[in-house]
Design a protein around this motif. Structure first.
Motif, PDB file in Angstrom:
ATOM      1  N   GLU A 118      -4.542  -7.634   8.689  1.00 11.27           N
ATOM      2  CA  GLU A 118      -3.583  -8.718   8.918  1.00 11.27           C
ATOM      3  C   GLU A 118      -3.891  -9.567  10.156  1.00 11.27           C
ATOM      4  N   ARG A 119      -4.988  -9.235  10.849  1.00  8.74           N
ATOM      5  CA  ARG A 119      -5.419  -9.970  12.042  1.00  8.74           C
ATOM      6  C   ARG A 119      -4.332  -9.977  13.117  1.00  8.74           C
ATOM      7  N   ILE A 120      -3.827  -8.775  13.413  1.00 10.96           N
ATOM      8  CA  ILE A 120      -2.806  -8.584  14.436  1.00 10.96           C
ATOM      9  C   ILE A 120      -3.432  -7.773  15.570  1.00 10.96           C
ATOM     10  N   PRO A 121      -3.269  -8.200  16.818  1.00 12.97           N
ATOM     11  CA  PRO A 121      -3.792  -7.401  17.927  1.00 12.97           C
ATOM     12  C   PRO A 121      -3.210  -5.985  17.898  1.00 12.97           C
ATOM     13  N   ARG A 122      -4.090  -5.000  17.960  1.00 11.32           N
ATOM     14  CA  ARG A 122      -3.689  -3.604  17.767  1.00 11.32           C
ATOM     15  C   ARG A 122      -2.604  -3.133  18.736  1.00 11.32           C
ATOM     16  N   LYS A 123      -2.755  -3.420  20.018  1.00 12.80           N
ATOM     17  CA  LYS A 123      -1.771  -2.967  21.013  1.00 12.80           C
ATOM     18  C   LYS A 123      -0.402  -3.587  20.743  1.00 12.80           C
ATOM     19  N   PHE A 124      -0.403  -4.845  20.383  1.00 10.55           N
ATOM     20  CA  PHE A 124       0.836  -5.535  20.056  1.00 10.55           C
ATOM     21  C   PHE A 124       1.477  -4.906  18.813  1.00 10.55           C
ATOM     22  N   LEU A 125       0.636  -4.622  17.819  1.00 13.67           N
ATOM     23  CA  LEU A 125       1.119  -4.002  16.589  1.00 13.67           C
ATOM     24  C   LEU A 125       1.697  -2.614  16.863  1.00 13.67           C
ATOM     25  N   GLU A 126       1.059  -1.853  17.714  1.00 15.33           N
ATOM     26  CA  GLU A 126       1.570  -0.516  18.045  1.00 15.33           C
ATOM     27  C   GLU A 126       2.997  -0.585  18.561  1.00 15.33           C
ATOM     28  N   ALA A 127       3.263  -1.518  19.462  1.00 15.90           N
ATOM     29  CA  ALA A 127       4.604  -1.678  20.026  1.00 15.90           C
ATOM     30  C   ALA A 127       5.610  -2.079  18.943  1.00 15.90           C
ATOM     31  N   ILE A 128       5.193  -2.963  18.059  1.00 11.75           N
ATOM     32  CA  ILE A 128       6.066  -3.415  16.973  1.00 11.75           C
ATOM     33  C   ILE A 128       6.408  -2.249  16.049  1.00 11.75           C
ATOM     34  N   LEU A 129       5.400  -1.473  15.671  1.00 10.17           N
ATOM     35  CA  LEU A 129       5.627  -0.360  14.746  1.00 10.17           C
ATOM     36  C   LEU A 129       6.519   0.713  15.374  1.00 10.17           C
ATOM     37  N   VAL A 130       6.378   0.940  16.668  1.00  5.23           N
ATOM     38  CA  VAL A 130       7.258   1.894  17.355  1.00  5.23           C
ATOM     39  C   VAL A 130       8.703   1.400  17.285  1.00  5.23           C
TER      40      VAL A 130
ATOM     41  N   ASN B 192       0.807  -1.214   0.000  1.00  7.66           N
ATOM     42  CA  ASN B 192       0.000   0.000   0.000  1.00  7.66           C
ATOM     43  C   ASN B 192       0.845   1.271   0.000  1.00  7.66           C
ATOM     44  N   ALA B 193       2.082   1.164  -0.442  1.00  8.09           N
ATOM     45  CA  ALA B 193       3.014   2.300  -0.411  1.00  8.09           C
ATOM     46  C   ALA B 193       2.515   3.485  -1.236  1.00  8.09           C
ATOM     47  N   ASP B 194       1.797   3.219  -2.306  1.00 13.01           N
ATOM     48  CA  ASP B 194       1.320   4.307  -3.169  1.00 13.01           C
ATOM     49  C   ASP B 194       0.226   5.138  -2.502  1.00 13.01           C
ATOM     50  N   ARG B 195      -0.351   4.632  -1.420  1.00  9.35           N
ATOM     51  CA  ARG B 195      -1.414   5.354  -0.712  1.00  9.35           C
ATOM     52  C   ARG B 195      -0.878   6.340   0.312  1.00  9.35           C
ATOM     53  N   GLY B 196       0.403   6.259   0.630  1.00 11.64           N
ATOM     54  CA  GLY B 196       0.964   7.132   1.663  1.00 11.64           C
ATOM     55  C   GLY B 196       0.797   6.525   3.032  1.00 11.64           C
ATOM     56  N   LEU B 197       0.341   7.336   3.982  1.00 15.34           N
ATOM     57  CA  LEU B 197       0.216   6.885   5.368  1.00 15.34           C
ATOM     58  C   LEU B 197      -0.938   5.905   5.543  1.00 15.34           C
ATOM     59  N   VAL B 198      -0.694   4.878   6.364  1.00 19.83           N
ATOM     60  CA  VAL B 198      -1.703   3.852   6.629  1.00 19.83           C
ATOM     61  C   VAL B 198      -1.939   3.801   8.136  1.00 19.83           C
ATOM     62  N   LEU B 199      -3.196   3.734   8.521  1.00 20.83           N
ATOM     63  CA  LEU B 199      -3.571   3.686   9.929  1.00 20.83           C
ATOM     64  C   LEU B 199      -3.213   2.334  10.560  1.00 20.83           C
ATOM     65  N   ILE B 200      -2.840   2.376  11.833  1.00 23.42           N
ATOM     66  CA  ILE B 200      -2.558   1.142  12.575  1.00 23.42           C
ATOM     67  C   ILE B 200      -3.777   0.232  12.568  1.00 23.42           C
ATOM     68  N   SER B 201      -4.941   0.796  12.766  1.00 22.54           N
ATOM     69  CA  SER B 201      -6.160  -0.014  12.821  1.00 22.54           C
ATOM     70  C   SER B 201      -6.396  -0.761  11.513  1.00 22.54           C
ATOM     71  N   GLU B 202      -6.076  -0.137  10.394  1.00 17.80           N
ATOM     72  CA  GLU B 202      -6.241  -0.794   9.095  1.00 17.80           C
ATOM     73  C   GLU B 202      -5.309  -1.994   8.971  1.00 17.80           C
ATOM     74  N   ILE B 203      -4.055  -1.801   9.349  1.00 15.84           N
ATOM     75  CA  ILE B 203      -3.091  -2.901   9.291  1.00 15.84           C
ATOM     76  C   ILE B 203      -3.535  -4.024  10.232  1.00 15.84           C
ATOM     77  N   ALA B 204      -3.889  -3.653  11.450  1.00 14.35           N
ATOM     78  CA  ALA B 204      -4.293  -4.642  12.458  1.00 14.35           C
ATOM     79  C   ALA B 204      -5.494  -5.457  11.974  1.00 14.35           C
ATOM     80  N   ASN B 205      -6.498  -4.793  11.442  1.00 13.16           N
ATOM     81  CA  ASN B 205      -7.695  -5.488  10.968  1.00 13.16           C
ATOM     82  C   ASN B 205      -7.401  -6.359   9.759  1.00 13.16           C
TER      83      ASN B 205
END
Length: 146
Positions: free
Chosen positions: A34-46, A19-32
């Motif tokens: 890819e079926r990744i728990p949002r809080k866990f994903l937040e820590a990973i992305l940081v 999705n690089a051509d779209r620019g910024l992507v929300l954490i919630s979109e990635i989490a939903n």
């Protein structure tokens, strides 16, 4: 073995690559998606942002994007960032080497010799596979007729 954290990191990075051509992507979109728990994903992305792989913008129109070209980010580097060394034992690690306490002779240790082969084979694959390659693999697999 690849940790769940490293697997989720790779899944999130691959999603951002696709999705690089779209620019910024929300954490919630990635989490939903890819079926990744949002809080866990937040820590990973940081963590990935701290390592310079991602960039982010806060606020209403914020989100995450890749800080580097996908052809510059190897799977091996991501796994090392998240899980540490690729070596299955410390005495064969390049970056985290430590002699085994019980080892009498590293040059003839059969366990060390086979684990060095494992490390070398793993590194050869992961260090030459980039996010852009993973995206291509997915496209090729999905285009093949059943």
């Amino acid at each position: 073995m690849l940790s769940k954290k490293a697997k989720y990191a790779l899944k999130a990075l691959l999603y951002l690559t696709k999705n690089a051509d779209r620019g910024l992507v929300l954490i919630s979109e990635i989490a939903n998606s890819e079926r990744i728990p949002r809080k866990f994903l937040e820590a990973i992305l940081v963590d990935l942002k701290t390592q310079g792989v991602l960039q982010s913008t806060r606020g209403k129109n914020g989100g995450y994007s890749l800080a580097k070209d996908p052809s510059q980010v190897s799977v091996g580097n991501i796994v090392r960032m998240i899980d540490g060394p690729l070596a299955p034992i410390q005495c064969v690690s390049h970056l985290y080497y430590r002699k085994c306490d019980e080892c009498l002779n590293e040059e003839t240790c059969e366990i060390r010799l086979v684990m060095k082969k494992v490390r070398d084979a793993t590194a050869a694959i992961l260090d030459t596979t980039y996010l852009s390659d993973l995206q291509k693999i997915n496209v090729l697999v999905n285009e093949e007729p059943l």
